[in-house]
Write a protein that holds these residues in place. Structure first.
Motif, PDB file in Angstrom:
ATOM      1  N   ARG A 118       0.830  -1.200   0.000  1.00  0.00           N
ATOM      2  CA  ARG A 118       0.000   0.000   0.000  1.00  0.00           C
ATOM      3  C   ARG A 118       0.867   1.253   0.000  1.00  0.00           C
ATOM      4  N   HIS A 119       1.980   1.190   0.751  1.00  0.00           N
ATOM      5  CA  HIS A 119       2.938   2.307   0.745  1.00  0.00           C
ATOM      6  C   HIS A 119       3.408   2.586  -0.689  1.00  0.00           C
ATOM      7  N   ASP A 120       3.814   1.523  -1.391  1.00  0.00           N
ATOM      8  CA  ASP A 120       4.308   1.697  -2.768  1.00  0.00           C
ATOM      9  C   ASP A 120       3.216   2.267  -3.675  1.00  0.00           C
ATOM     10  N   ARG A 125       1.065   6.842  -6.675  1.00  0.00           N
ATOM     11  CA  ARG A 125      -0.112   7.660  -7.024  1.00  0.00           C
ATOM     12  C   ARG A 125       0.157   9.143  -6.761  1.00  0.00           C
ATOM     13  N   ILE A 126       0.714   9.457  -5.587  1.00  0.00           N
ATOM     14  CA  ILE A 126       0.952  10.856  -5.227  1.00  0.00           C
ATOM     15  C   ILE A 126       2.065  11.450  -6.103  1.00  0.00           C
ATOM     16  N   GLY A 143      17.803  -2.835   2.418  1.00  0.00           N
ATOM     17  CA  GLY A 143      17.904  -2.414   1.016  1.00  0.00           C
ATOM     18  C   GLY A 143      16.687  -1.706   0.469  1.00  0.00           C
ATOM     19  N   ARG A 144      15.793  -1.242   1.350  1.00  0.00           N
ATOM     20  CA  ARG A 144      14.634  -0.483   0.865  1.00  0.00           C
ATOM     21  C   ARG A 144      14.997   0.999   0.758  1.00  0.00           C
ATOM     22  N   GLU A 145      14.288   1.696  -0.148  1.00  0.00           N
ATOM     23  CA  GLU A 145      14.518   3.124  -0.319  1.00  0.00           C
ATOM     24  C   GLU A 145      13.772   3.910   0.755  1.00  0.00           C
ATOM     25  N   MET A 146      14.377   5.022   1.171  1.00  0.00           N
ATOM     26  CA  MET A 146      13.716   5.946   2.098  1.00  0.00           C
ATOM     27  C   MET A 146      12.989   6.999   1.267  1.00  0.00           C
ATOM     28  N   ASP A 147      11.750   6.687   0.911  1.00  0.00           N
ATOM     29  CA  ASP A 147      10.970   7.556   0.030  1.00  0.00           C
ATOM     30  C   ASP A 147      10.680   8.898   0.688  1.00  0.00           C
TER      31      ASP A 147
END
Ligand code: ZN
Length: 373
Positions: A118-120, A125-126, A143-147
Motif C-alpha cells: 500500500r505504501h508503494d 499515485r501521489i 535495502g529499501r529506499e527511504m521515500d
C-alpha cells in the motif's frame, strides 16, 4: 478441520503455540534483535461459522501491557474493512477474544495494517500528480529506499514524517490522508499551503520494521526515535539520511506521527525540555495546539504525556533534536490504538478513516499559523 494460523506475509506477526478444536493459543514474536513486541497480524483459516476463542498468551510481557486494558483487536474478512471484535478482555497477562467468521478466513491485527504494498501504491499515485517530486534519501539495512515526497514552492520548510515505530500503522494512514489533502487541486488550504511552504514528506521512516511485522524497531532491533542525536550508517541509516536532508533544507515546522498503546485520545507531545527553548517556539507550539482543537473534536489537550523540565529533554528523540537543532516548532502527534474515549466508535474504534481525516485537519491547523513560523 484444523484451524490454520499464518503470518508469513507483509507486516505479519504471530506464532501459534496450541490449536485444539476452536481454542487457539498464540504468542507475539519479538522484534528482531530486540525485546520489544506488541504488534500482531495474522490469518486464521478454516473458521467458517465456528465460534473460535483466541488467546495471546504472552500479552503481559509486551512493551506496553497497559495497552491491553479496554483494548479490542481489529478483524477483517476482506482485508479492506477492519472492525473491532465485540468480545475481548485482558486478565492475568493474557489477551482473550472470540470471533465467528462468515467465510473460511479471517485476519486479525493490532490496528488496521498499512502494508508496504500500500505504501508503494500510495507513493506512486501521489508522485504522479502535478508538482510532486519523489526521491530516495538513502537505503535501509534491508535495502529499501527511504521515500521522500516533496511539493510546494514556498519559503517555509515543513517536514512531516511517520512510522519511526513500524507497529503504529495509524501513522501511515494519517500520511495518506495528509498527502491526498495536499495534492487535492480543489482544496484551498492545500493550494495556499503549497504557495507558502515547501513540504518534505517521509511517509514511512521504518520500512524494514514495517515489512517484518515489528512493533518498535528496525531490522537490527534499533528504536529509531532514540537515534536522532547520533545516527549511524550501521544502526540507524534511516535517521541519518533524513537528518542530513533536514540539515540541507532547514526546518521551520516538523511533525513526527505516532500511535500510543495506552492513552485513548489524540494528543501532541512537544519539546519543553530542550536547553535552548525560546518563548517564540513555545508560543507557536501552543498556538498550533489551539488551532487543532478548533479544527477537530478528535484532538484534545487534557490527556497526554507530562512535560519535561527545561534542560532535561532527551535529544535522541526527533522532536527534541529538531527543536534544539533548528530552533523550529516540532511536535510528536500521538493517535490511539484503542479509540478516542471522548468520541468513541463501538464498531471501528480509532480507524484508518479517522486517521486520514486527522491528517487533513492537522494541515488546516498548520495553515492557521504558517505565516508566523
Ligand atoms: Zn511511537
Amino acid at each position: 478441520m484444523t484451524i490454520l494460523i499464518s503470518a508469513a506475509f507483509d507486516s505479519g506477526n504471530i506464532r501459534p503455540t496450541a490449536i485444539a478444536d476452536t481454542q487457539v493459543t498464540l504468542e507475539i514474536v519479538r522484534d528482531r534483535e530486540s525485546d520489544f513486541y506488541q504488534w500482531f497480524h495474522f490469518r486464521a483459516l478454516g473458521v467458517r461459522g465456528r465460534a473460535v476463542s483466541y488467546a495471546i498468551a504472552n500479552a503481559g510481557g509486551s512493551a506496553f501491557p497497559g495497552g491491553w486494558e479496554n483494548y479490542r483487536p481489529c478483524w477483517s474478512e476482506d482485508r479492506v474493512t477492519w472492525r473491532r471484535v465485540a468480545d475481548s478482555h485482558y486478565a492475568d497477562g493474557v489477551l482473550r477474544f472470540t470471533h465467528e467468521a462468515k467465510g473460511d478466513a479471517v485476519w486479525f491485527a493490532y490496528f488496521a495494517p498499512y502494508s508496504m504494498e500500500r505504501h508503494d501504491d500510495c507513493v506512486a499515485r501521489i508522485a504522479a500528480r502535478p508538482g510532486v517530486g519523489l526521491a530516495s534519501l538513502g537505503q535501509t539495512l534491508d535495502g529499501r529506499e527511504m521515500d521522500c515526497l516533496t511539493l510546494g514552492d514556498g519559503p517555509k520548510q515543513v517536514w512531516l514524517y511517520a512510522r519511526q515505530h513500524p507497529g503504529e500503522s495509524m501513522a501511515e494512514w494519517w500520511m495518506e490522508g495528509a498527502l491526498e489533502a495536499l495534492t487535492d487541486a480543489a482544496d484551498p488550504i492545500a493550494r495556499s499551503l503549497r504557495h507558502k511552504a515547501t513540504f518534505h514528506i517521509v511517509p514511512n521512516m521504518n520500512p524494514d520494521g514495517s515489512f517484518r511485522g515489528h512493533l518498535r524497531t528496525n531490522a537490527v532491533g534499533v528504536n529509531l526515535n532514540r537515534e536522532w542525536h547520533q545516527p549511524t550508517a550501521d544502526r540507524s541509516p534511516e535517521v541519518l539520511c533524513v537528518r542530513n536532508a533536514m540539515d540541507a533544507s532547514g526546518v521551520d515546522f516538523a511533525m513526527d506521527v505516532h500511535g500510543d498503546e495506552a492513552i485513548a485520545a489524540v494528543f501532541l507531545a512537544g519539546f519543553e525540555g530542550i536547553p535552548s527553548l525560546s518563548e517564540r517556539q513555545s508560543a507557536l507550539y501552543a498556538r498550533y495546539q489551539d488551532a487543532l482543537v478548533a479544527r477537530t473534536p478528535d484532538f484534545q489537550k487534557a490527556k497526554g504525556y507530562g512535560t519535561t523540565p527545561k534542560g532535561r529533554a532527551n535529544l535522541a528523540m526527533s522532536t527534541n533534536q529538531l527543536a534544539e537543532r533548528f530552533g523550529c516548532v516540532a511536535m510528536t502527534l500521538e493517535m490511539p490504538f484503542k479509540d478516542n474515549d471522548d468520541l468513541p466508535d463501538a464498531e471501528f474504534g480509532w480507524s484508518p478513516e479517522r486517521s486520514m481525516r486527522l491528517g487533513r485537519d492537522c494541515l488546516g491547523a498548520l495553515h492557521d499559523i504558517i505565516e508566523e513560523l
